[in-house]
Design a protein around this motif. Structure first.
Motif, PDB file in Angstrom:
ATOM      1  N   MET A 149       0.818  -1.203   0.000  1.00 39.75           N
ATOM      2  CA  MET A 149       0.000   0.000   0.000  1.00 39.75           C
ATOM      3  C   MET A 149       0.861   1.267   0.000  1.00 39.75           C
ATOM      4  N   ASN A 150       1.932   1.249   0.798  1.00 37.33           N
ATOM      5  CA  ASN A 150       2.801   2.421   0.917  1.00 37.33           C
ATOM      6  C   ASN A 150       3.786   2.557  -0.244  1.00 37.33           C
ATOM      7  N   LYS A 151       4.020   1.431  -0.936  1.00 39.36           N
ATOM      8  CA  LYS A 151       5.000   1.366  -2.021  1.00 39.36           C
ATOM      9  C   LYS A 151       6.439   1.503  -1.514  1.00 39.36           C
ATOM     10  N   HIS A 152       6.666   1.123  -0.279  1.00 38.17           N
ATOM     11  CA  HIS A 152       8.026   1.041   0.263  1.00 38.17           C
ATOM     12  C   HIS A 152       8.003   0.187   1.524  1.00 38.17           C
ATOM     13  N   ARG A 153       9.164  -0.324   1.883  1.00 37.40           N
ATOM     14  CA  ARG A 153       9.313  -1.123   3.097  1.00 37.40           C
ATOM     15  C   ARG A 153       9.415  -0.197   4.311  1.00 37.40           C
ATOM     16  N   SER A 154       9.381  -0.785   5.487  1.00 30.94           N
ATOM     17  CA  SER A 154       9.591  -0.024   6.719  1.00 30.94           C
ATOM     18  C   SER A 154      10.724  -0.649   7.523  1.00 30.94           C
ATOM     19  N   PHE A 155      11.331   0.164   8.360  1.00 24.67           N
ATOM     20  CA  PHE A 155      12.463  -0.276   9.180  1.00 24.67           C
ATOM     21  C   PHE A 155      12.704   0.818  10.212  1.00 24.67           C
ATOM     22  N   VAL A 156      13.634   0.572  11.142  1.00 21.17           N
ATOM     23  CA  VAL A 156      13.989   1.595  12.118  1.00 21.17           C
ATOM     24  C   VAL A 156      15.410   2.069  11.859  1.00 21.17           C
ATOM     25  N   LEU A 157      15.580   3.382  11.845  1.00 22.38           N
ATOM     26  CA  LEU A 157      16.899   4.003  11.866  1.00 22.38           C
ATOM     27  C   LEU A 157      17.174   4.365  13.317  1.00 22.38           C
ATOM     28  N   TRP A 158      18.104   3.652  13.954  1.00 18.15           N
ATOM     29  CA  TRP A 158      18.388   3.907  15.361  1.00 18.15           C
ATOM     30  C   TRP A 158      19.608   4.827  15.437  1.00 18.15           C
ATOM     31  N   VAL A 159      19.347   6.111  15.703  1.00 18.23           N
ATOM     32  CA  VAL A 159      20.395   7.136  15.675  1.00 18.23           C
ATOM     33  C   VAL A 159      20.916   7.362  17.090  1.00 18.23           C
ATOM     34  N   THR A 160      22.181   7.000  17.324  1.00 17.74           N
ATOM     35  CA  THR A 160      22.785   7.085  18.643  1.00 17.74           C
ATOM     36  C   THR A 160      24.026   7.976  18.603  1.00 17.74           C
ATOM     37  N   GLY A 161      24.330   8.576  19.739  1.00 13.97           N
ATOM     38  CA  GLY A 161      25.496   9.446  19.842  1.00 13.97           C
ATOM     39  C   GLY A 161      25.364  10.324  21.069  1.00 13.97           C
ATOM     40  N   LEU A 162      26.411  11.046  21.385  1.00 13.37           N
ATOM     41  CA  LEU A 162      26.411  11.924  22.542  1.00 13.37           C
ATOM     42  C   LEU A 162      25.391  13.057  22.394  1.00 13.37           C
ATOM     43  N   SER A 163      24.998  13.634  23.512  1.00 14.36           N
ATOM     44  CA  SER A 163      24.175  14.834  23.492  1.00 14.36           C
ATOM     45  C   SER A 163      24.922  15.929  22.734  1.00 14.36           C
ATOM     46  N   ALA A 164      24.222  16.635  21.854  1.00 15.77           N
ATOM     47  CA  ALA A 164      24.770  17.726  21.034  1.00 15.77           C
ATOM     48  C   ALA A 164      25.643  17.234  19.880  1.00 15.77           C
ATOM     49  N   SER A 165      25.592  15.927  19.599  1.00 14.37           N
ATOM     50  CA  SER A 165      26.356  15.408  18.461  1.00 14.37           C
ATOM     51  C   SER A 165      25.667  15.703  17.137  1.00 14.37           C
ATOM     52  N   GLY A 166      24.371  16.027  17.191  1.00 14.92           N
ATOM     53  CA  GLY A 166      23.636  16.354  15.971  1.00 14.92           C
ATOM     54  C   GLY A 166      22.552  15.365  15.612  1.00 14.92           C
ATOM     55  N   LYS A 167      22.213  14.456  16.520  1.00 10.92           N
ATOM     56  CA  LYS A 167      21.252  13.388  16.224  1.00 10.92           C
ATOM     57  C   LYS A 167      19.916  13.925  15.723  1.00 10.92           C
ATOM     58  N   SER A 168      19.302  14.815  16.512  1.00  9.10           N
ATOM     59  CA  SER A 168      17.961  15.302  16.173  1.00  9.10           C
ATOM     60  C   SER A 168      17.962  16.156  14.913  1.00  9.10           C
ATOM     61  N   SER A 169      18.977  16.980  14.749  1.00 13.34           N
ATOM     62  CA  SER A 169      19.060  17.839  13.563  1.00 13.34           C
ATOM     63  C   SER A 169      19.222  17.012  12.295  1.00 13.34           C
ATOM     64  N   ILE A 170      20.052  15.991  12.363  1.00 13.62           N
ATOM     65  CA  ILE A 170      20.263  15.118  11.200  1.00 13.62           C
ATOM     66  C   ILE A 170      19.007  14.306  10.919  1.00 13.62           C
ATOM     67  N   ALA A 171      18.377  13.783  11.977  1.00 16.71           N
ATOM     68  CA  ALA A 171      17.127  13.019  11.797  1.00 16.71           C
ATOM     69  C   ALA A 171      16.061  13.882  11.140  1.00 16.71           C
ATOM     70  N   ASN A 172      15.967  15.130  11.558  1.00 14.65           N
ATOM     71  CA  ASN A 172      14.999  16.057  10.982  1.00 14.65           C
ATOM     72  C   ASN A 172      15.244  16.232   9.483  1.00 14.65           C
ATOM     73  N   GLU A 173      16.503  16.361   9.099  1.00 19.71           N
ATOM     74  CA  GLU A 173      16.835  16.541   7.681  1.00 19.71           C
ATOM     75  C   GLU A 173      16.582  15.255   6.893  1.00 19.71           C
ATOM     76  N   VAL A 174      16.881  14.100   7.495  1.00 18.37           N
ATOM     77  CA  VAL A 174      16.584  12.821   6.836  1.00 18.37           C
ATOM     78  C   VAL A 174      15.088  12.718   6.578  1.00 18.37           C
ATOM     79  N   GLU A 175      14.285  13.039   7.590  1.00 15.62           N
ATOM     80  CA  GLU A 175      12.841  12.937   7.427  1.00 15.62           C
ATOM     81  C   GLU A 175      12.342  13.882   6.333  1.00 15.62           C
TER      82      GLU A 175
END
Length: 204
Positions: free
Chosen positions: A23-49
């Protein structure tokens, strides 16, 4: 079945995850983004999304701080609570993956064993670990929330990287040097890996 609940059984339903892929025309999976606080996890995830949204990929971000405002608001920062934080988040992520959604988790998740337990609940190939590598001194210099300063002053106990350990992944699927490239470049690197490894393809 583990846990304290008694007299329960898992109820199967007819619509499957693979039907949702169709239905979605793509698979699903989890991207588990780990790293220190202030390493850029949330900012990079936002751009990926954002980049995946432009491709009509169904996504959601489970951000550590946001989850602590709701699902995990009763948890502190002891090692036991951190482990429970990872466990709950991984179970929520699994539900979303089963629903056909590409799920991006941004969580310090400092202990290797907790991340491996999270990986174990997913099917083969559904857990993609992304290590956002950034030196501690760079994270401290950034310190957008002032947390490192508070930790150094003794105002925050058990702070990862200062008074609590961070065990970096040994073999992450994706290794991102966030201090050497822009947020957009980091996001493109992650998406290029996913494309190269056919993570969106439903023809496999």
């Amino acid at each position: 079945m583990e846990g304290n609940a008694k007299n329960i059984s898992f109820h199967p339903f007819e619509i499957t995850k693979h039907q949702r892929f169709q239905m979605n025309k793509h698979r699903s999976f989890v991207l588990w983004v780990t790293g220190l606080s202030a390493s850029g996890k949330s900012s990079i995830a936002n751009e990926v999304e954002k980049q995946l949204y432009e491709r009509n990929i169904r996504t959601i971000i489970l951000d550590g701080d946001n989850l602590r405002c709701g699902l995990n608001r009763d948890l502190g920062f002891s090692m036991e609570d951190r482990s429970e934080n990872v466990r709950r988040t991984s179970e929520a992520a699994k539900l979303l993956v089963d629903a056909g959604t590409v799920t991006i988790v941004t969580l310090v998740s400092p202990l290797r064993i907790d991340r491996e337990k999270a990986r174990a609940i997913f099917e083969e190939g559904e857990f993609v670990e992304v290590f956002i590598s950034c030196p501690l001194d760079v994270c401290e210099e950034r310190d957008p929330k002032g947390l490192y300063k508070k930790a150094r002053e003794g105002k925050i106990s058990e702070f990862t990287g200062i008074t609590a350990p961070y065990e970096q992944p040994q073999n992450p699927e994706i290794y991102v040097s966030s201090y050497r490239q822009s947020i957009r470049e980091s996001a493109k690197q992650i998406i290029a890996y996913l494309d190269d490894h056919h993570h969106f393809s439903i023809k496999l």
